[in-house]
Scaffold this active site. Structure first.
Site, PDB file in Angstrom:
ATOM      1  N   ALA A  11     -26.493-120.488  67.835  1.00  5.94           N
ATOM      2  CA  ALA A  11     -27.578-119.035  68.103  1.00  5.94           C
ATOM      3  C   ALA A  11     -26.959-117.982  67.729  1.00  5.94           C
ATOM      4  O   ALA A  11     -27.330-116.983  67.716  1.00  5.94           O
ATOM      5  CB  ALA A  11     -27.597-118.769  69.869  1.00  5.94           C
ATOM      6  N   ARG A  16     -20.228-112.634  60.128  1.00  3.48           N
ATOM      7  CA  ARG A  16     -19.053-112.980  58.064  1.00  3.48           C
ATOM      8  C   ARG A  16     -19.977-113.067  56.544  1.00  3.48           C
ATOM      9  O   ARG A  16     -19.387-113.728  56.063  1.00  3.48           O
ATOM     10  CB  ARG A  16     -17.942-113.780  58.600  1.00  3.48           C
ATOM     11  CG  ARG A  16     -17.058-113.106  59.939  1.00  3.48           C
ATOM     12  CD  ARG A  16     -15.919-114.556  60.108  1.00  3.48           C
ATOM     13  NE  ARG A  16     -16.891-115.405  60.966  1.00  3.48           N
ATOM     14  CZ  ARG A  16     -15.860-116.619  61.421  1.00  3.48           C
ATOM     15  NH1 ARG A  16     -15.125-116.654  61.389  1.00  3.48           N
ATOM     16  NH2 ARG A  16     -16.499-116.652  62.735  1.00  3.48           N
ATOM     17  N   LYS A  23     -26.577-117.651  59.414  1.00  2.79           N
ATOM     18  CA  LYS A  23     -26.361-118.652  59.342  1.00  2.79           C
ATOM     19  C   LYS A  23     -26.665-120.338  59.530  1.00  2.79           C
ATOM     20  O   LYS A  23     -26.798-120.590  58.169  1.00  2.79           O
ATOM     21  CB  LYS A  23     -25.264-118.259  59.825  1.00  2.79           C
ATOM     22  CG  LYS A  23     -23.730-119.091  59.382  1.00  2.79           C
ATOM     23  CD  LYS A  23     -22.518-118.869  59.519  1.00  2.79           C
ATOM     24  CE  LYS A  23     -21.937-119.712  61.052  1.00  2.79           C
ATOM     25  NZ  LYS A  23     -20.691-119.410  61.576  1.00  2.79           N
ATOM     26  N   GLY A  79     -20.839-115.507  73.354  1.00  2.00           N
ATOM     27  CA  GLY A  79     -19.330-116.824  72.924  1.00  2.00           C
ATOM     28  C   GLY A  79     -20.128-118.334  73.058  1.00  2.00           C
ATOM     29  O   GLY A  79     -20.740-118.486  74.078  1.00  2.00           O
ATOM     30  N   GLY A 141      -9.240-122.098  65.796  1.00  2.00           N
ATOM     31  CA  GLY A 141      -8.840-121.749  67.233  1.00  2.00           C
ATOM     32  C   GLY A 141      -7.358-123.658  67.104  1.00  2.00           C
ATOM     33  O   GLY A 141      -7.546-123.984  66.136  1.00  2.00           O
ATOM     34  N   ASN A 229     -17.812-119.989  57.415  1.00  2.00           N
ATOM     35  CA  ASN A 229     -18.004-119.010  58.336  1.00  2.00           C
ATOM     36  C   ASN A 229     -18.579-117.555  57.529  1.00  2.00           C
ATOM     37  O   ASN A 229     -19.113-116.214  58.079  1.00  2.00           O
ATOM     38  CB  ASN A 229     -17.001-118.400  58.944  1.00  2.00           C
ATOM     39  CG  ASN A 229     -16.680-119.303  60.092  1.00  2.00           C
ATOM     40  OD1 ASN A 229     -17.366-119.668  60.637  1.00  2.00           O
ATOM     41  ND2 ASN A 229     -15.752-119.554  59.864  1.00  2.00           N
TER      42      ASN A 229
HETATM   43  C1  UD1 Z   1     -15.094-122.639  66.878  1.00  2.00           C
HETATM   44  C2  UD1 Z   1     -14.039-122.014  67.910  1.00  2.00           C
HETATM   45  C3  UD1 Z   1     -12.354-122.494  67.001  1.00  2.00           C
HETATM   46  C4  UD1 Z   1     -13.020-123.952  66.218  1.00  2.00           C
HETATM   47  C5  UD1 Z   1     -13.772-123.550  65.179  1.00  2.00           C
HETATM   48  C6  UD1 Z   1     -14.514-124.699  64.211  1.00  2.00           C
HETATM   49  C7  UD1 Z   1     -15.026-120.826  69.938  1.00  2.00           C
HETATM   50  C8  UD1 Z   1     -14.230-119.730  70.648  1.00  2.00           C
HETATM   51  N1  UD1 Z   1     -14.444-121.224  68.641  1.00  2.00           N
HETATM   52  O1  UD1 Z   1     -14.556-120.648  66.041  1.00  2.00           O
HETATM   53  O2  UD1 Z   1     -11.693-122.965  68.026  1.00  2.00           O
HETATM   54  O3  UD1 Z   1     -11.663-123.697  65.538  1.00  2.00           O
HETATM   55  O4  UD1 Z   1     -15.249-122.869  65.626  1.00  2.00           O
HETATM   56  O5  UD1 Z   1     -15.098-124.365  63.517  1.00  2.00           O
HETATM   57  O6  UD1 Z   1     -15.269-122.282  70.270  1.00  2.00           O
HETATM   58  N2  UD1 Z   1     -22.755-119.985  68.976  1.00  2.00           N
HETATM   59  C9  UD1 Z   1     -23.529-119.667  69.435  1.00  2.00           C
HETATM   60  N3  UD1 Z   1     -23.649-118.176  70.374  1.00  2.00           N
HETATM   61  C10 UD1 Z   1     -22.718-117.621  70.635  1.00  2.00           C
HETATM   62  C11 UD1 Z   1     -21.202-117.873  69.416  1.00  2.00           C
HETATM   63  C12 UD1 Z   1     -21.569-119.395  68.498  1.00  2.00           C
HETATM   64  O7  UD1 Z   1     -24.516-120.679  69.403  1.00  2.00           O
HETATM   65  O8  UD1 Z   1     -22.604-116.958  71.325  1.00  2.00           O
HETATM   66  C13 UD1 Z   1     -22.605-120.560  67.794  1.00  2.00           C
HETATM   67  C14 UD1 Z   1     -22.869-120.540  66.324  1.00  2.00           C
HETATM   68  O9  UD1 Z   1     -23.781-120.069  66.200  1.00  2.00           O
HETATM   69  C15 UD1 Z   1     -21.870-121.055  64.877  1.00  2.00           C
HETATM   70  C16 UD1 Z   1     -20.608-122.244  66.795  1.00  2.00           C
HETATM   71  O10 UD1 Z   1     -21.596-121.451  68.192  1.00  2.00           O
HETATM   72  O11 UD1 Z   1     -23.150-122.356  65.501  1.00  2.00           O
HETATM   73  C17 UD1 Z   1     -19.215-121.496  66.075  1.00  2.00           C
HETATM   74  O12 UD1 Z   1     -19.699-119.862  66.962  1.00  2.00           O
HETATM   75  P1  UD1 Z   1     -18.642-119.261  65.564  1.00  2.00           P
HETATM   76  O13 UD1 Z   1     -18.737-117.759  65.600  1.00  2.00           O
HETATM   77  O14 UD1 Z   1     -18.468-119.728  64.215  1.00  2.00           O
HETATM   78  O15 UD1 Z   1     -17.043-119.860  65.911  1.00  2.00           O
HETATM   79  P2  UD1 Z   1     -15.288-119.841  64.946  1.00  2.00           P
HETATM   80  O16 UD1 Z   1     -15.187-118.231  65.313  1.00  2.00           O
HETATM   81  O17 UD1 Z   1     -15.328-120.773  63.956  1.00  2.00           O
HETATM   82 CA    CA Z   2     -17.388-121.054  62.751  1.00  2.36          CA
END
Ligand code: UD1
Ligand code: CA
Length: 464
Positions: A11, A16, A23, A79, A141, A229
């Site tokens: 979602a 970035r 993305k 999140g 993380g 990212n």
């Molecule tokens: C996340 C993890 C991090 C881990 C990394 C591995 C969290 C808080 N952090 O960080 O610990 O090391 O992935 O790649 O989970 N997404 C949604 N809805 C949201 C936010 C994100 O669907 O509200 C989806 C994004 O589209 C993406 C995935 O979740 O496909 C990960 O989100 P992203 O923001 O890339 O997380 P990272 O900062 O990479």
């Molecule tokens: Ca990610």
């Protein structure tokens, strides 16, 4: 055995990436990023699968054609934890294990996922987290461990202190959790952190506080868990995926003269003893037979190519079929809907569109063949043009077997040339020509002796 469910997170906007395109729709190896992990997860035959969508929801949904997944909307991206919560209703009656994947972690392997699920089940854990040891853990993380080595939490980089940032073990963003625990734990996760987001990995702390068993599995090959990212990471991954695909085809008996400049989409297939030169891109559903020779600088999309076909240097081809033994190029273009029969020759600066060309026929130079059917053993002379468009509509031409079309011929469609027709050089053909006939435009040829010298004198005189 408990049932397996899959939730894929897709979602996010991907801030970035600095892109108008979500993305997870950026292509990797010719297909949208999130379809990689989704395809891998589907190979585990889950009892149900859901994709969380939000940014560009409709476009993301359109990118997947099968109807074996639920599409769940996350209206605001609060999140990763909040994203999984959006699946609460869809999983309300589900008591099995849920595999959670990120749409931006594309290279995750099927056997890694199986090992993760197996470990989770054998330990009867509430959550099992996939981790990796990285030289450069930046951006991920970090996994926190207690004195006894067991996991004690996960801290996001933005919330981590200097000492925690030194930790090389990271969260891969791939988890298995028992469904009832997962949704209950998420409802108590707070967003009191740097990013004011609900973090999915915080379920680890919730589980530990409840005395649940939390497990980790370390991925054997860290390349599998790399997330995308930024565009730089996308390019890096593209390269790594390309190397894997190229290696596969070389092991299967295909020669790549320069693997570094050969780009083969995952969905392409290539037969044995085919030789591929530098700067070649094979895209989409392209299928290439055995013993073909591609000289180089070829850009092929959705092509179906038989055996022993030769593509000379520099060709662009889309959505067309080429039968065995045909020779094309250099510098030729096949546009969609073209079919070249066996041993057809298409030479330099020839463009074909929706052209059906029969066995053994040739168009060797400087020609446009559009919306045309050509029989067998016909020869199309240099500079032949099918005039298929009058500015309003497109029309078809038909050329029979064993026809000899002289150079510099224009065929004004709709027009039909029968079998064994002979078209004299520099003809404009507006009417149908019956089998075996000669067609020509009578034009008197005139010669004026000494004309050039007289002209030059005249021009000199006029300059004064
Ligand atoms: C996340 C993890 C991090 C881990 C990394 C591995 C969290 C808080 N952090 O960080 O610990 O090391 O992935 O790649 O989970 N997404 C949604 N809805 C949201 C936010 C994100 O669907 O509200 C989806 C994004 O589209 C993406 C995935 O979740 O496909 C990960 O989100 P992203 O923001 O890339 O997380 P990272 O900062 O990479
Ligand atoms: Ca990610």
């Amino acid at each position: 055995m408990p049932e397996l469910g899959v939730i894929l997170l897709a979602a996010g906007q991907g801030t970035r990436m600095k892109s108008a395109l979500p993305k997870v729709l950026h292509p990797l190896g010719g297909k949208p990023l999130f379809l990689h992990a989704l395809g891998t997860a589907q190979r585990l035959c889950p009892a149900r699968a859901a994709v969380i969508i939000g940014h560009g929801a409709e476009a993301v949904r359109q990118a997947y054609t099968a109807n074996d997944v639920d599409w769940l909307i996350q209206d605001r991206q609060l999140g990763t934890g909040h994203a999984v919560l959006c699946a609460t209703d869809a999983f309300r009656d589900f008591l099995g294990d849920v595999l959670i994947l990120s749409g931006d972690v594309p290279l995750i392997g099927e056997s890694t996922l199986r090992a993760l699920v197996e470990h989770h089940r054998s330990k009867r854990a509430a959550v099992t987290v996939l981790t990796a040891l990285l030289q450069k853990p930046n951006g991920y993380g970090r996994i926190l461990r207690g004195r006894d080595g067991t996991i004690s939490g996960i801290v996001q980089e933005k919330d981590a202190g200097a000492a925690q940032r030194q930790i090389g073990e990271v969260n891969a963003g791939v988890y298995v959790a028992s469904a009832p625990f997962l949704f209950a734990a998420l409802s108590s996760v707070k967003n009191d952190n740097q990013q004011q987001e609900y973090y999915l990995p915080d379920i680890v702390a919730v589980g530990l506080a409840q005395g649940k068993s939390i497990e980790t599995v370390q991925v054997a090959d860290a390349r599998e868990m790399m997330g995308v990212n930024t565009r730089e990471e996308l390019a890096f991954m593209e390269k790594s995926l390309r190397e894997t695909i190229n290696r596969k085809w070389m092991l299967a008996g295909v020669t790549l003269k320069d693997p570094d400049t050969t780009y083969i989409d995952e969905s392409v297939t290539i037969g044995k003893d085919t030789v591929i030169g530098p700067n070649t891109q094979l895209r989409g559903k392209t299928v290439i037979g055995e013993r073909c020779q591609i000289d180089g600088s070829a850009f092929l999309t959705d092509m179906e190519i038989g055996d022993e076909v030769q593509l000379k240097f520099s060709v662009v081809m889309t959505g067309s079929r080429i039968d065995n033994g045909a020779v094309i190029g250099p510098f030729a273009q096949l546009r969609p809907g073209t079919h070249l029969g066996r041993n057809v020759h298409i030479g330099n600066f020839v463009e074909a569109k929706a052209a059906e060309i029969g066995e053994g026929s040739k168009a060797s130079h400087l020609t446009y063949l559009g919306d045309v059917t050509i029989g067998r053993d016909t020869n199309i002379g240099a500079g032949t043009i099918t005039c298929n468009y009058d500015g309003f509509k497109k029309y078809k031409s038909k050329i029979g077997d064993r026809v000899q079309v002289g150079s510099d011929t224009t065929l004004i469609a709709p027009v039909t040339l029968g079998d064994d027709v002979y078209v004299a050089t520099a003809s404009t053909v507006r009417h149908d020509v019956p089998d075996g006939a000669l067609v020509f435009n009578p034009r008197e040829e005139k010669v004026r002796a000494g004309w050039t010298e007289r002209k030059r004198q005249q021009m000199k005189g006029s300059k004064k």
